[in-house]
Scaffold this motif. Structure first.
Motif, short mmCIF file in Angstrom:
data_model
loop_
_atom_site.label_atom_id
_atom_site.label_comp_id
_atom_site.label_asym_id
_atom_site.label_seq_id
_atom_site.Cartn_x
_atom_site.Cartn_y
_atom_site.Cartn_z
N LEU A 429 0.83 -1.20 0.00
CA LEU A 429 0.00 0.00 0.00
C LEU A 429 0.86 1.26 0.00
O LEU A 429 0.50 2.27 -0.57
CB LEU A 429 -0.93 -0.02 1.21
CG LEU A 429 -2.11 0.94 1.19
CD1 LEU A 429 -3.30 0.34 1.93
CD2 LEU A 429 -1.76 2.27 1.82
N ALA A 481 -3.76 5.27 3.37
CA ALA A 481 -5.06 4.71 2.99
C ALA A 481 -6.17 5.74 3.17
O ALA A 481 -7.06 5.87 2.31
CB ALA A 481 -5.34 3.46 3.81
N GLN A 484 -5.91 8.29 0.36
CA GLN A 484 -6.36 7.76 -0.92
C GLN A 484 -7.88 7.63 -0.96
O GLN A 484 -8.50 7.84 -2.00
CB GLN A 484 -5.71 6.41 -1.19
CG GLN A 484 -4.23 6.49 -1.56
CD GLN A 484 -3.64 5.14 -1.88
OE1 GLN A 484 -4.14 4.11 -1.42
NE2 GLN A 484 -2.57 5.12 -2.65
N GLU A 493 -11.60 2.10 -7.43
CA GLU A 493 -10.43 2.47 -6.63
C GLU A 493 -10.70 2.30 -5.15
O GLU A 493 -9.85 1.80 -4.39
CB GLU A 493 -10.02 3.91 -6.93
CG GLU A 493 -9.54 4.16 -8.35
CD GLU A 493 -9.19 5.63 -8.56
OE1 GLU A 493 -9.02 6.35 -7.56
OE2 GLU A 493 -9.11 6.05 -9.72
N LEU A 497 -9.13 -0.35 -2.49
CA LEU A 497 -8.50 0.15 -1.27
C LEU A 497 -9.08 -0.53 -0.04
O LEU A 497 -8.34 -0.86 0.90
CB LEU A 497 -8.69 1.67 -1.19
CG LEU A 497 -8.03 2.37 0.00
CD1 LEU A 497 -6.53 2.17 -0.01
CD2 LEU A 497 -8.37 3.86 -0.03
N GLN A 500 -7.46 -3.80 0.26
CA GLN A 500 -6.09 -3.66 0.77
C GLN A 500 -6.08 -3.42 2.27
O GLN A 500 -5.24 -3.96 3.00
CB GLN A 500 -5.38 -2.52 0.05
CG GLN A 500 -4.93 -2.83 -1.36
CD GLN A 500 -4.17 -1.66 -1.96
OE1 GLN A 500 -4.71 -0.57 -2.16
NE2 GLN A 500 -2.90 -1.86 -2.26
N CYS A 501 -7.01 -2.59 2.75
CA CYS A 501 -7.06 -2.28 4.18
C CYS A 501 -7.36 -3.52 5.01
O CYS A 501 -6.82 -3.70 6.10
CB CYS A 501 -8.09 -1.19 4.45
SG CYS A 501 -7.60 0.45 3.87
N VAL A 513 -12.43 4.71 4.87
CA VAL A 513 -12.57 4.04 3.58
C VAL A 513 -14.02 3.62 3.35
O VAL A 513 -14.55 3.76 2.23
CB VAL A 513 -11.62 2.83 3.51
CG1 VAL A 513 -11.84 2.05 2.22
CG2 VAL A 513 -10.16 3.28 3.61
#
Length: 801
Positions: A429, A481, A484, A493, A497, A500-501, A513
């Motif tokens: 990340l 994070a 983003q 996107e 994300l 990924q988190c 997020v």
């Protein structure tokens, strides 16, 4: 002391990373015993010189400088064990002589806009003899001094000439250790007189700065007590008659940036010319061997090669080593060389140990000629806080950085492996690409991960860049994070994300997020965007399960997306062209897989998602306005889930392949139904009715239309396994029986075919399957009227995914 330049300092012009130059420098310093040693390099490195004597310091290493306000603007000064600068540095520390770096400071060199990450501005971009190497357009027009000298000596290979005149001479000329440097200085002076000094302002500035530092050292220690180790190209400039006033005028008004410097590990791979390093050499591993071998370098090299080949299970004996040495020495004699060089040894190895094949030579080049050595620096070296935290995590997780690429299999049920996974995902990340996920060989469960790891020196720059987000890996990844999530504009996107988190277990970033995800999902009305986003959310829910993360909010967003897709997908699939239909088919597969992973609870916003999705698939399969590839795919997905009887699937195929259907549409329907890698070939192998329908349609395609549908059909059937294609060919070759129906394959004795599915025998496999997968025992007295095959299929499909 005796010097090549009478009455002046000892100027030792060298080739960067040349073992012959390194030996010659050591011999000259031993003979001269100067009081101070000046080395071409950034003056900021003076404060770090003492670390070179630390027992933990093991070359190859590099001085790394980066701009404080822009860490991505960085430069390296690499040093190997066989680098003349490193030898001079170690000699000075051993003999208690001061060491000073005299090149242009990193404060200025980093500010030059034409600096490359590894350019002449970083001190070691020089060519093989220390001359400026390629970088910008002006440098590209300059000469290669080695090539000119080699050509003058009758050589067509500059590397081979350098080996003959320097590397194979032991670094001395008789009893005079200064003679080689006098000859090199004279040659470079003649070249600069003939071709000019290049005229590039940065190089002129660098040489002016070096002259000023040399004057200061001469004034402090005396003319005959100063030794200078620099690229051979700069020797004439340091001995020139320029005045201090003129040199200071060149330095006036130079751009500046605030910089920091430290030592970082380097690799032989990054010293290689093919890596793009301006002062690179073709064979770092070979040069390291030449520098370290006390005697008989060719024999010792052949022994190394034999050991490597034996490790790779190749039959290499001591007789091969003896014959290889003899052949290399014979080749050197025939070619008029004083000793066998890398070219001769490689030719001998190819002929004697590799049976003329270049395949083993690729391994030898990668592992020995170039090498996979990664240096080490002491813990006391300066580092940004993020780098220190990363180093601490690497040690606590026993995940050592290595230059050689390797794969690591992680079991997330184990605490250490789970920590490794978190670290690698957080680094990804942060754009610190130490590891890349790879396809695992042993399991496809969510508790397994496979990573491909390789540490490159440039990652230290990435760590410095990421340091703006936080002082620890966790805080930096969380901050990035959140940033983003706020700045992302596309729904895909944000979903990526969120995934990924969850993988990185950034629990503090998830609320931000999730809010961004809910906002983007509410505003995005494009069904394609929604379909593209849903699979990542479904995978994230499963990751949350294995990592014990609360994903309730994520589940609500995913269910809402699924319902909107169910409503909007049928009209979105109408009147699509070929490219749009292919893209929508991919979305169809992704959504189908995702909905199979989502929890279907009556209280969820989407209700029974699987039931609603099945209704959508039925609509798509039955509508004539939907492209054939989508109709065929929807039919196949329903059949696989057990929601469409085989007779109904055969009926839909018959309609799609009827004589009235355009051949191109029929071929697209076939591609959707049996195309891809989802077992369509085996479906045709085991269902003779479907195969007969396809066979009958294909044989009835008009000749004029056959060439139009052939590419589509070829693409469809070429994806099948060779065994499946062979079986289909055999079945088609046998053809139908006299009555038009194909013969029963069980009665015909075709291996692998039975008269029908034996459900009793199939069910007997389930207990063993549950044991392997760790599933709990089902109800001991299940409802005999309930078709459990669908449940089992769904469970196993979920585990496989």
């Amino acid at each position: 002391m005796t010097t090549p330049l009478r009455g002046g300092p000892l100027l030792l012009g060298v080739r960067h990373h040349g073992p012959g130059s390194a030996r010659a420098v050591r011999a000259a310093l031993d003979a001269a015993s100067p009081r101070v040693v000046l080395i071409e390099g950034p003056p900021e490195g003076d404060a770090l010189v003492s670390l070179a004597a630390d027992p933990q310091m093991r070359p190859p290493v590099a001085l790394l400088a980066h701009a404080v306000d822009d860490p991505g603007r960085a430069a390296f000064w690499p040093l190997a064990e066989f680098s003349p600068e490193w030898v001079a540095l170690r000699w000075a520390l051993t003999h208690d002589a001061p060491v000073r770096f005299i090149d242009l400071s990193a404060t200025h060199s980093l500010a030059f806009k034409d600096d490359s990450e590894e350019g002449d501005g970083d001190g070691n971009e020089a060519g093989p003899d220390g001359a400026p190497g390629p970088g910008d357009r002006e440098r590209a027009l300059r000469i290669d001094p080695l090539a000119v000298l080699a050509e003058a000596a009758g050589y067509d290979d500059a590397e081979r000439w350098w080996e003959d005149v320097v590397e194979h001479r032991g670094g001395t000329d008789g009893d005079d250790p200064f003679a080689p440097f006098a000859a090199v200085g004279e040659a470079m002076g003649a070249l600069r007189e003939e071709y000019g000094d290049g005229g590039h302002r940065r190089d002129l500035v660098r040489e002016a700065y070096m002259r000023l530092q040399l004057r200061a050292a001469r004034k402090e220690f005396g003319d005959d007590q100063v030794a200078v180790v620099c690229g051979a190209w700069h020797v004439p400039a340091l001995g020139a008659g320029s005045t201090a006033t003129a040199d200071r005028a060149l330095l006036k008004g130079l751009p500046k940036v605030k910089s920091e410097m430290t030592w970082v590990p380097w690799t032989h791979h990054r010293l290689a010319r093919h890596s793009g390093y301006g002062a690179g050499i073709d064979s770092p591993g070979w040069y390291g061997h030449l520098f370290g071998a006390p005697d008989r370098p060719v024999t010792r090299w052949m022994t190394k090669v034999a050991g490597l080949l034996r490790e790779e299970d190749r039959p290499v004996s001591s007789a091969h080593v003896i014959e290889g040495v003899r052949l290399a020495e014979t080749l050197a004699t025939m070619r008029g060389r004083p000793l066998a060089g890398l070219t001769e040894t490689t030719d001998a190895i190819r002929a004697v140990m590799c049976d003329g094949s270049d395949v083993p030579l690729a391994l030898i080049r990668d592992r020995l000629i170039v090498g996979d050595v990664l240096g080490e620096v002491p813990d006391s070296a300066p580092a940004v806080p993020l780098q220190r935290d990363l180093t601490r995590l690497q040690r606590s997780l026993r995940l050592k950085p290595e230059a050689l690429e390797r794969e690591v299999d992680l079991d997330l049920r184990k605490e250490t492996d789970a920590g490794r996974s978190r670290l690698l995902h957080r680094l990804r990340l942060l754009a610190i690409g130490w590891g890349e996920p790879a396809a695992g060989r042993g399991s496809t469960g969510t508790f397994r991960e496979t990573w491909r790891l390789r540490w490159e020196p440039e990652l230290y720059v990435r760590v410095a860049e990421a340091g703006v987000w936080g002082t620890t890996v966790l805080s930096a990844a969380t901050a990035k994070a959140e940033s983003q999530a706020v700045s992302a504009t596309a729904l895909s996107e944000v979903t990526a994300l969120a995934e990924q988190c969850l993988l990185a277990e950034l629990t503090d970033a998830l609320p931000v997020v999730m809010k961004a995800l809910a906002d983007r999902a509410a505003l995005d009305a494009d069904v394609g965007h929604l379909a593209q986003a849903l699979p990542a959310l479904a995978r994230s829910l499963r990751y949350g399960d294995v990592r014990s993360t609360d994903t309730a909010a994520l589940g609500e967003v995913a269910a809402g997306l699924a319902e909107r897709i169910c409503v909007g997908l049928p009209p979105a699939c109408a009147a699509l062209d070929a490219d749009g239909a292919a893209e929508m088919r991919a979305h169809l597969d992704g959504v189908h897989t995702a909905i199979g992973l989502l929890p279907a609870t009556p209280d969820s916003p989407a209700g029974d998602l699987s039931g609603r999705w099945a209704a959508v698939l039925r609509k798509l399969a039955a509508r004539d306005t939907v492209p054939g590839v989508i109709r065929g795919r929807a039919t196949r997905l329903l059949l696989d889930d057990g929601r469409l009887p085989e007779d109904e699937a055969a009926r839909l195929m018959g309609l799609a392949l009827s004589p009235g259907a355009p051949p191109a549409d029929a071929a697209a329907w076939i591609e959707g139904f049996v195309g891809g890698t989802s077992g369509g070939g085996m479906l045709l192998v085991h269902d003779e009715r479907l195969l007969a329908l396809v066979d009958t349609w294909l044989t009835g395609v008009p000749a004029g239309s056959f060439t139009d549908v052939l590419p589509l059909l070829r693409r469809t059937f070429s994806a099948y396994e060779p065994g499946v294609r062979r079986t289909l060919g055999e079945l088609v070759r046998r053809g139908p029986a006299g009555g038009g129906a194909r013969p029963d394959r069980a009665e015909a004795g075709i291996p692998g075919f039975g008269a029908a599915v034996d459900e009793t025998r199939a069910d007997a496999v389930l207990p063993v399957l549950r044991l392997l997968l760790g599933d709990p025992d089902p109800d001991p007295d299940p409802d005999p009227d309930h078709d459990h095959r669908i449940d089992h299929d769904n469970d196993l499909a979920g585990v496989a995914r």
